[in-house]
Design a protein around this motif. Structure first.
Motif: not given
Ligand code: CS2
Ligand code: MG
Length: 408
Positions: A217, A147, A215, A267, A288, A241-242
């Motif tokens: 986030h 990552r 990510d 997550e 996730r 991601e996200d």
């Protein structure tokens, strides 16, 4: 067979791990992780005040009925605190089940679908130059996937997942110490202008084989996420991601119309109801969830099976907030899951951590090899645990430059 008691331990080397130990009348005990990052004492209290007293006398082999008892019996369902407490109990009951059967949990799930499960590390840098160095460091450690997070020029403070210190490029973990959250300032425009180019430079530097994950986030609005995903499509990311807060499960429809970049979300979810639409509409490519936060092996297996029906692969959360117990539970599922994708793995293997949680799990050449010991394959040293106590800690919070509270 009956549960005779349970103990809850809070504390660990550099992390407030919440460890549950369930004892039975046959001497077999089970272990589970209830560590909820940033709010660790709450699942511990939930366990001690409400759930442990209720478990006494129950048959630990009835893990499904006990899970339904916990989930439906709470009346006010779901939420990370309750599900982390349920997750620890469920993990411990599966640990007991494996010990009784004298098998690692993956055998009880359906056996091995692979020898080693691919993991990814967190490469990070205060700037792009440091990030490149960090990536090289992890490649030398044998990782095939990283990552990548780096500081953004002109950003008023460090952006997500990076140190403010130049040269801090190996095994960096965000500092959550101190109960008063640090305030970070975020500027979406600067991020949107800079990050696609940085990701393209990483691809150019390291070539086509490196699995690059990034990510966001939760920091972009759905439209911005679509624009960003389109801009990074040529980089060939393993996943993005996200990209946007995914409580809005329809938000990704727009992104999917503009980009084929693989999307990983989950997550922060704690039940199948948080992600069923994302999976059924195939708006994501990786799910996730974390075994602790999503209530244990019993419900996460359901999520994995639903994902498998829709060609969604697993990419379980594995931040340092997870103790070796939940990482072991995830490793058991990773060994079995026909739709396994990748596992996040931050360096847990410090001598102190290994002393507290002895196990034969091993990481070799970017692959996590699950132990063949019965149950979770991890133990817990109560004497060693005496060294640790809860230390107050908190995530940073994020504000925009005008002071608006934003997504951490
Ligand atoms: C991050 C997490 O690992 C990740 O993908 O999103 O480390 C997250 O920042 C923490 O779990 C928050 O507590
Ligand atoms: Mg994340």
């Amino acid at each position: 067979m009956k549960i005779t008691g349970a103990k809850v331990f809070v504390g660990g080397p550099g992390k407030n791990y919440v460890t549950l130990k369930i004892m039975t009348d046959q001497g077999v005990y089970g272990l589970g992780d209830a560590t909820l990052n940033n709010r660790e004492t709450l699942p511990a209290k939930y366990l001690e005040d409400y759930l442990v007293p209720a478990l006494i006398g129950m048959d630990p082999r009835n893990s499904e009925d006990i899970w339904q008892y916990l989930y439906r019996g709470a009346y006010f369902r779901r939420g990370p605190i309750a599900m982390a407490a349920f997750g620890a109990i469920d993990m411990a009951l599966w640990d007991i089940k494996g010990k009784l059967a004298n098998m690692p949990i993956y055998q009880l799930l359906g056996g091995k679908s692979r020898e080693g499960a691919m993991v990814y590390a967190h490469a990070t840098g205060a700037d792009l130059e440091d990030l490149m160095e960090s990536i090289s460091y992890y490649l030398e450690q044998g990782y095939k996937a990283v990552r990548v997070q780096c500081g953004i020029p002109g950003m008023p403070s460090a952006s997500y997942g990076v140190s403010e210190t130049k040269g801090d490029v190996e095994n960096y973990i965000t500092d959550f110490s101190g109960i008063r959250p640090k305030v970070e300032i975020w500027d979406t425009d600067r991020y949107m202008r800079y990050m696609p180019g940085a990701l393209a430079e990483i691809r150019a530097r390291f070539g086509p084989d490196l699995k690059i994950l990034h990510d966001v986030h939760h920091r972009l609005l759905p439209r911005e996420a679509a624009e960003f995903a389109k801009a990074v499509e040529p980089v060939g990311l393993y996943w993005l991601e996200d990209p946007t807060p995914a409580e809005d499960q329809d938000a990704l429809t727009l992104l999917r119309q503009h980009s084929t970049v693989p999307i990983a979300i989950g997550e922060v979810f704690n039940s199948i109801w948080d992600c069923n639409k994302l999976i059924e509409k195939e708006l994501i490519d990786f799910i996730r969830v974390a075994v602790t936060y999503a209530g244990g092996i019993t419900p996460v297996k359901r999520i994995v099976d639903l994902a498998g029906l829709h060609n969604v692969r697993t990419g379980f959360h594995g931040a340092p907030s997870h103790s070796p117990l939940s990482m072991a539970a995830q490793a058991q599922i990773n060994a079995w899951a026909p739709n396994f994708g990748i596992q996040e793995y931050l360096v847990l293997g410090t001598p102190e951590c290994d002393a507290l949680f002895p196990s034969e799990h091993r990481l070799e050449n970017g692959l996590f090899h699950v132990s063949d010991a019965p149950g979770l394959g991890v133990d817990f040293d109560e004497q060693e645990a005496e060294r640790y106590r809860y230390k107050p800690g908190s995530h940073p919070i994020v504000r925009l430059e005008d002071g608006t509270l934003w997504n951490y």
